[in-house]
Design a protein around this motif. Structure first.
Motif, mmCIF file in Angstrom:
data_model
loop_
_atom_site.group_PDB
_atom_site.id
_atom_site.type_symbol
_atom_site.label_atom_id
_atom_site.label_comp_id
_atom_site.label_asym_id
_atom_site.label_seq_id
_atom_site.Cartn_x
_atom_site.Cartn_y
_atom_site.Cartn_z
ATOM 1 N N LEU A 100 122.131 13.106 59.380
ATOM 2 C CA LEU A 100 120.753 12.697 59.593
ATOM 3 C C LEU A 100 120.629 12.027 60.965
ATOM 4 O O LEU A 100 119.720 12.347 61.749
ATOM 5 C CB LEU A 100 120.336 11.711 58.483
ATOM 6 N N ARG B 104 120.916 14.571 63.774
ATOM 7 C CA ARG B 104 119.673 15.336 63.968
ATOM 8 C C ARG B 104 118.624 14.483 64.667
ATOM 9 O O ARG B 104 117.913 14.909 65.565
ATOM 10 C CB ARG B 104 119.138 15.817 62.609
ATOM 11 N N ARG B 105 118.582 13.191 64.246
ATOM 12 C CA ARG B 105 117.594 12.293 64.847
ATOM 13 C C ARG B 105 117.845 12.137 66.350
ATOM 14 O O ARG B 105 116.924 12.212 67.164
ATOM 15 C CB ARG B 105 117.677 10.923 64.151
ATOM 16 N N ARG C 79 116.918 15.187 68.193
ATOM 17 C CA ARG C 79 115.453 15.271 68.344
ATOM 18 C C ARG C 79 114.954 14.327 69.448
ATOM 19 O O ARG C 79 114.129 14.683 70.276
ATOM 20 C CB ARG C 79 114.764 14.866 67.039
ATOM 21 N N LYS D 91 115.857 15.518 72.873
ATOM 22 C CA LYS D 91 114.975 16.627 73.258
ATOM 23 C C LYS D 91 113.599 16.101 73.632
ATOM 24 O O LYS D 91 113.010 16.490 74.646
ATOM 25 C CB LYS D 91 114.867 17.607 72.076
ATOM 26 N N ALA D 92 113.116 15.156 72.800
ATOM 27 C CA ALA D 92 111.789 14.593 73.063
ATOM 28 C C ALA D 92 111.763 13.897 74.412
ATOM 29 O O ALA D 92 110.803 14.008 75.182
ATOM 30 C CB ALA D 92 111.410 13.604 71.962
ATOM 31 N N GLU E 175 111.693 16.406 77.161
ATOM 32 C CA GLU E 175 110.333 16.972 77.259
ATOM 33 C C GLU E 175 109.389 15.999 77.943
ATOM 34 O O GLU E 175 108.596 16.380 78.822
ATOM 35 C CB GLU E 175 109.796 17.284 75.853
ATOM 36 N N ALA E 176 109.533 14.727 77.528
ATOM 37 C CA ALA E 176 108.669 13.696 78.123
ATOM 38 C C ALA E 176 108.912 13.599 79.614
ATOM 39 O O ALA E 176 107.981 13.514 80.430
ATOM 40 C CB ALA E 176 108.933 12.352 77.462
ATOM 41 N N ILE F 165 107.353 16.429 81.392
ATOM 42 C CA ILE F 165 105.906 16.211 81.502
ATOM 43 C C ILE F 165 105.607 15.189 82.590
ATOM 44 O O ILE F 165 104.741 15.400 83.451
ATOM 45 C CB ILE F 165 105.331 15.744 80.138
ATOM 46 N N TYR G 217 113.766 7.170 57.149
ATOM 47 C CA TYR G 217 113.898 8.294 58.060
ATOM 48 C C TYR G 217 114.279 9.576 57.339
ATOM 49 O O TYR G 217 113.993 10.682 57.798
ATOM 50 C CB TYR G 217 114.913 7.969 59.177
ATOM 51 N N SER H 2 110.486 17.686 67.792
ATOM 52 C CA SER H 2 110.858 16.585 68.690
ATOM 53 C C SER H 2 109.620 16.167 69.522
ATOM 54 O O SER H 2 109.395 16.598 70.640
ATOM 55 C CB SER H 2 112.000 17.040 69.618
ATOM 56 N N TYR H 3 108.807 15.283 68.844
ATOM 57 C CA TYR H 3 107.511 14.924 69.468
ATOM 58 C C TYR H 3 107.647 13.766 70.457
ATOM 59 O O TYR H 3 108.461 12.875 70.262
ATOM 60 C CB TYR H 3 106.483 14.501 68.400
ATOM 61 N N THR H 4 106.833 13.855 71.524
ATOM 62 C CA THR H 4 106.763 12.718 72.436
ATOM 63 C C THR H 4 105.278 12.333 72.598
ATOM 64 O O THR H 4 104.399 13.200 72.589
ATOM 65 C CB THR H 4 107.386 13.024 73.819
ATOM 66 N N VAL I 232 103.492 11.503 75.034
ATOM 67 C CA VAL I 232 102.747 12.037 76.185
ATOM 68 C C VAL I 232 102.471 13.532 76.080
ATOM 69 O O VAL I 232 101.743 14.094 76.889
ATOM 70 C CB VAL I 232 103.483 11.732 77.510
#
Lengths: 710, 180
Positions: free
Chosen positions: A6, A9-10, A13, A16-17, A20-21, A24, B19, B36-38, B40
């Motif tokens: 768990l 995976r967290r 994630r 990756k986030a 991505e941020a 951006i 979680y 995998s949310y951000t 922004v």
């Protein structure tokens, strides 16, 4: 284990986030940089444009400054403390300084001439500091000390923050205009003084001319009495009429100069419009030929006396009537007075003077009220100064009115003027006053109301000689009784009578509707010419006034005025006296007076002399008795009678003294003064008595008394 | 849909259920973004619908009550992140009226691609406000939760009546009456 999976995976994630941020954010950063770049470009562009605009602005400012400089307008820029920041070329040229000489100097200290102007400058300065503009005139000095006048248009200089940093003045040299203005003012003053001097001169000259002129007129009369030949009489009549014209011309000029000088002021008093008009009518009536009819029409709505300048109104009407008379050979002359508007306190009146004369052509109507303008310039028949109508107009306007004229050539003219009058007291007595009219009876008949035998005898003899019918009343009571019975065309009324005096008698006749003579003309007879007595007579409804002693001409004029009777053809009391030696009267008898009174009818004269010595003379001595006993009224009655009687026998001086005595008694003066005067008269009469007696004796030889009495 | 909605939703789920439930939702939904949310980022709104539906199944809680809870949670976040919006209004009604004309206008300046519901407000009287929710997303329950918290924030206890003008839930009327 499971928890570890768990967490793995967290972590994956979140990594990756984060990536991505970051991607951006990286993109956003680039976008931001680009945005910043374009912003900078935009800003540069804007700044360039602003610089360009500012430059353009400076250029155009400079352009206008140059323009102003070329227009000979001097520019001067100062700070808030009046220190010169910049003096432009044309300003330097105007003042004679170099630019460098002026920069940094205090403008007021350099240019001001008059200390007083610093106050003006302080005011100007405080206005500029408030951001206000202004235009003013100022005298400044050039470098060489020469003063010049400038007109300054000042405006504040404001910086980009809106703060007033100083001011800019546009100077225009107006020295030439200012000098011209001063010269104009000077010459205006000179002209004013000249005009004043002219008016003064006119007034003085008119006055100075009148004195010798009066002498000429007087001497002409005296010459008339000195038995001139027929030819000489003609000369004298020309002399007489010419001097009369000259006198009226001078009166016109004097009036005109007085009006011009503003010396004529309105004198207000209460007066009767009716009375004024009838007296004007009388004076004009004498002068009219038989071919011109005169009529007076007064609005019956006027029931009050009015407040105003009586003399001025009378002058206006007399002027207009004089004008009408001059240009009217036949037809009519009318005076109309109408109420246009009546309030509780005022009358708005419109006066019309109309004639059927030669008229005025349209193109000349515009000029007739102008000074020195005469319509008949080419015609010598019509004399005058050309001031009459100008004076009339000014007199009307002086009283707040207006005048106009309407006229047609060969048909006549109408002068119209308006005046506003305050009402006086109600004058109901005016109402009963008849509208003047000539006889409506076929047979003219005259009533004589007279208590004095001698006076009665005198008038009756004249009436008889003129073949007029008459009746006699010896007092008021008798007069009323006789007027109730028969109509009269004219009534002569003595004022001072026993029982009922002339005033009361007239009032009784006027107030009695049933009396057929209610509106017959009544002429007062009195030895007193005082205006107060005349005024009283008119107030009581009498139409006219004849002062005793009157000569036959005056009596005749009155009779022909009120009756159809044309006495012109009658030979005047000549018959009996003709062909005899003219008598010579010795002083104290007044020969001139007696000649005028009796016109050669010496027989009649002698009768009067006899009546006087026989009946009247002894009454004289009673006066003393009454005076001593303090019976003044009784004394006065005798004195009054004797005034006329003495005059009838040519004792004019004694008559005058008697008149004075009457006034002393009426005025309740000191008795001792009366006695002194009485003694003087007595001495006079004593002296005259033998002469009177001698005169009678001389003439009785020639005349038969019986003849006269028949 | 803005990333903050996803991150805050998952944050709430973690707070309430741990979680493991977050992991369960992310593993069992078909999410194009991979979950995998951000905050922004911007994501497809259908992903949140999937996540909420699955949570509803797993916790046996109806979707509207989940959305209402999410509204409560979001109000707290907004209050911390954008305190200026709340300081500007002095009363609950003033605040609610300012959402459409002020807050949403400002949000659009920051996020031009934000998809926001529309609120029409009408003051019936000093104690009653009518507020109509209009949105294709049909998430009026989320608005309900936000309104409840807002009233609480201004300490003005009230009763809220909900009425579906449109059966599909795209247009919903709230009548907010302050308690006497």
């Amino acid at each position: 284990m499971k928890e570890l999976e768990l967490l793995k995976r967290r972590l994956a994630r979140e990594i990756k986030a984060r990536k991505e941020a970051e991607t951006i954010l990286e993109q956003k950063a680039i976008q931001l940089y680009e945005a910043n770049e374009s912003l900078q470009k935009l800003n540069n562009n804007l700044e360039f444009k602003i610089r360009q605009r500012a430059k353009e602005l400076v250029n155009s400012e400079e352009k206008y400054r140059r323009l102003i400089e070329n227009m000979e307008l001097g520019l001067l820029e100062v700070d808030n403390e009046q220190i010169i920041l910049r003096a432009y070329d044309s300003f330097c040229e105007m003042t004679g300084y170099e630019q460098s000489e002026l920069k940094g100097k205090n403008a007021q200290e350099v240019f001001l001439i008059n200390n007083d102007d610093s106050i003006l400058m302080d005011d100007v300065q405080s206005k500029r500091k408030k951001g206000q503009t202004g235009v003013y005139e100022l005298q400044i000095k050039k470098k060489n000390g020469e003063p010049i006048w400038v007109m300054i248009s000042g405006c504040p200089v404001i910086d980009i923050n809106g703060k007033v940093t100083g001011s800019l003045g546009i100077h225009y040299d107006i020295t030439a205009q200012k000098n011209l203005q001063l010269e104009l003012e000077l010459s205006k003053n000179v002209a004013k003084q000249a005009q004043k001097a002219e008016q003064l001169f006119l007034a003085r000259m008119s006055h100075e001319i009148r004195t010798p002129l009066n002498a000429i007129i007087g001497m002409t009369y005296l010459l008339n009495d000195s038995n001139p030949t027929t030819e000489q009489q003609d000369f004298l009549s020309v002399l007489n009429s010419s001097s009369a014209i000259l006198k009226s011309l001078i009166a016109d000029i004097l009036d005109f100069s007085k009006i011009q000088a503003g010396e004529i002021k309105i004198q207000e008093s209460q007066f009767s419009l009716h009375r004024l008009l009838s007296s004007v009518q009388k004076s004009i009536g004498f002068q009219l030929s038989g071919k011109v009819k005169f009529e007076l029409d007064l609005d019956p709505q006027i029931k009050h006396l009015i407040y105003g300048d009586e003399l001025m109104l009378s002058q206006i009407i007399v002027n207009l009537l004089g004008n009408a008379k001059k240009f009217t050979a036949k037809g009519f002359i009318n005076v109309q007075v109408n109420v246009v508007e009546e309030t509780d306190t005022h009358y708005e009146l419109v006066f019309k003077v109309m004639d059927s004369g030669i008229g005025i052509s349209e193109e000349k109507l515009d000029f007739i009220f102008q000074n020195f303008k005469q319509i008949q310039e080419d015609d010598e028949n019509f004399g005058g100064t050309g001031l009459g109508l100008a004076i009339t107009k000014q007199l009307v306007e002086l009283q707040g009115g207006s005048i106009s004229v309407n006229s047609k050539l060969n048909e006549g003219s109408t002068f119209t003027f308006n005046l506003n009058y305050k009402k006086g007291i109600r004058s109901d007595l005016e109402k009963i006053k008849p509208k003047l009219q000539k006889s409506k009876f076929n047979q003219e008949k005259i009533l004589v109301v007279e208590d004095n035998y001698m006076n009665r005898k005198y008038i009756l003899t004249l009436l008889k000689k003129w073949n007029l019918k008459f009746e006699i009343a010896e007092d008021g009571i008798e007069a009323i009784a006789i007027t109730e019975r028969q109509p009269f065309d004219l009534i002569f009324m003595d004022i001072s009578m026993p029982k009922l005096n002339g005033y009361e008698t007239t009032k009784a006749i006027r107030n009695d509707k049933n009396n057929i003579n209610q509106s017959s003309p009544i002429v007062a007879l009195s030895a007193s010419a005082f205006t107060s007595i005349k005024a009283k007579a008119f107030e009581f409804g009498m139409n006219d006034f004849l002062c005793k002693p009157y000569d036959p001409q005056s009596l005749k004029a009155i009779i022909s005025k009120y009756t159809q009777r044309d006495t012109k053809d009658d030979t005047v009391l000549s018959g009996l006296g003709s062909g005899i030696v003219e008598p010579k009267f010795k002083p104290p008898l007044n020969g001139e007076h007696l000649y005028a009174l009796y016109e050669g009818n010496w027989a009649f004269a002698i009768e009067m002399f006899i009546i006087f010595t026989r009946d009247n003379l002894y009454t004289f001595y009673e006066i003393q008795n009454f005076l001593q006993k303090d019976q003044f009224e009784e004394a006065r009655k005798i004195v009054h009678k004797l005034i006329t009687n003495l005059s009838m026998v040519g004792l004019l001086d004694a008559s005058q003294m008697m008149l004075r005595l009457e006034n002393l008694i009426l005025g309740k003066k000191d008795k001792s003064d009366m006695i002194i005067l009485y003694d003087q008269i007595a001495a006079h009469i004593q002296e005259a008595k033998p002469i009177l007696q001698k005169t009678i004796e001389e003439f009785e030889a020639y005349f038969s008394i019986n003849e006269i009495n028949s | 849909m803005k990333g903050i909605v996803f991150t805050e939703f998952l944050e709430m789920v973690e707070q309430h259920h741990g979680y493991a439930t977050v992991d369960f939702l992310l593993e069992n939904c078909d999410l194009p973004s991979g979950g995998s949310y951000t905050a922004v980022g911007t994501y497809d709104h259908r992903e949140i619908v999937q996540l909420i539906s699955l949570l509803s199944n797993k916790t046996e809680t109806p979707i509207p009550s989940l959305l209402r809870s999410f509204g409560h949670h979001l109000f707290g976040i907004f209050n911390v992140t954008y305190p200026s919006f709340f300081k500007k209004a002095t009363s609950s009604f003033d605040f609610l009226e300012s959402i459409e004309h002020y807050i949403h206008v400002e949000v659009r300046k920051l996020y031009p691609d934000a998809e926001l519901p529309t609120f029409h407000t009408k003051r019936i009287n000093s104690n009653q406000l009518e507020m109509i929710y209009v949105s294709d997303r049909r998430m009026s329950a989320l608005a309900y939760g936000l309104i409840e918290k807002a009233m609480e924030f201004y300490k003005e206890p009230c009763t809220i009546q909900e009425e579906h003008i449109d059966p599909s839930g795209q247009e919903v009327k709230f009548l907010i009456t302050k308690d006497a």
